[in-house]
Write a protein that holds these residues in place. Structure first.
Motif, short mmCIF file in Angstrom:
data_model
loop_
_atom_site.label_atom_id
_atom_site.label_comp_id
_atom_site.label_asym_id
_atom_site.label_seq_id
_atom_site.Cartn_x
_atom_site.Cartn_y
_atom_site.Cartn_z
N TYR A 10 0.83 -1.21 0.00
CA TYR A 10 0.00 0.00 0.00
C TYR A 10 0.87 1.26 0.00
O TYR A 10 0.55 2.25 -0.67
N ARG A 13 2.06 2.17 -3.36
CA ARG A 13 0.98 2.69 -4.21
C ARG A 13 0.39 3.99 -3.67
O ARG A 13 -0.66 4.44 -4.13
N SER A 14 1.08 4.58 -2.68
CA SER A 14 0.68 5.86 -2.08
C SER A 14 -0.69 5.79 -1.40
O SER A 14 -1.37 6.81 -1.26
N ARG A 15 -1.06 4.62 -0.95
CA ARG A 15 -2.31 4.46 -0.20
C ARG A 15 -1.92 4.42 1.29
O ARG A 15 -1.88 3.37 1.92
N TYR A 16 -1.65 5.61 1.80
CA TYR A 16 -0.95 5.72 3.08
C TYR A 16 -1.77 5.28 4.28
O TYR A 16 -1.21 4.68 5.21
N GLN A 18 -4.21 3.05 4.37
CA GLN A 18 -4.29 1.58 4.37
C GLN A 18 -2.95 0.98 4.80
O GLN A 18 -2.90 0.01 5.56
N ALA A 19 -1.85 1.57 4.30
CA ALA A 19 -0.52 1.10 4.68
C ALA A 19 -0.32 1.22 6.19
O ALA A 19 0.19 0.29 6.84
#
Length: 199
Positions: A10, A13-16, A18-19
């Motif tokens: 995540y 993929r810059s889905r911070y 969620q990461a």
């Protein structure tokens, strides 16, 4: 573990958010297992996310905990990388004295473990710090040192970022021709890397 890997996926993929969720779950599991190396890895992921989100104070909390834990683990690479990241956080918070202290420590630690990429990164950081307090000769020296290492390593991302920082310094000094040359170099490299990522 799988939770950490999902967090990293995540993050890339810059889905911070969620990461962050997965890294925190991973940290909980690794804490219960008393997996010290795993705890450090999960906390590092969390600290990176908070840095990206601009919450530097929160990043520093985690980086400080990593340094504390790492004292017993003795991983010099982790200690050096964390110290350098803390220098960057202190710089962003405007705590220049602490930023310089951690930058200087980071330089010594990078040299001790012969990690040239770390050394280039921290020289680039320190160049920005010196530039912000008008220590221009020291800033130029650090940028030149960082650029030389990045070029020897073939690190185009490092070259691009450092060239932009160096160009900004020359622009502030009124040396516009040098500033434009460095900024153009940074832009060309950035566009080339973006093109490669799209292909």
């Amino acid at each position: 573990n799988a939770l950490n890997e999902q967090g990293f996926s995540y993050l890339m993929r810059s889905r911070y958010f969620q990461a962050l969720e997965y890294y925190q779950k991973s940290l909980k599991v690794r804490t219960e297992m008393k997996d010290q190396f795993g705890i450090v890895s999960s906390m590092n992921g969390i600290a990176i996310i908070y840095t990206v989100l601009g919450d530097y104070a929160k990043s520093l909390e985690y980086y400080s905990r990593i340094l504390e834990l790492n004292e017993s683990l003795g991983n010099q690479k982790v200690a050096a990388g964390t110290t350098i990241n803390m220098a960057g956080c202190y710089y962003e918070l405007g705590e220049i004295e602490k930023a310089l202290i951690f930058s200087n420590r980071g330089i010594q630690m990078s040299e001790d473990i012969a990690n040239r990429r770390f050394l280039a990164n921290v020289l680039d950081y320190r160049g920005k710090i010196y530039g912000s307090i008008s220590e221009n000769d020291k800033a130029k020296s650090d940028f030149e040192g960082a650029l030389k290492i990045y070029e020897e390593l073939g690190d185009n991302n490092g070259i691009a970022e450092c060239s932009a920082n160096f160009g900004a310094l020359y622009n502030r000094l009124g040396k516009h021709q040098k500033a434009v040359g460095l900024c153009e170099k940074s832009l060309i490299l950035s566009e080339d890397m973006e093109s490669m990522n799209v292909q």
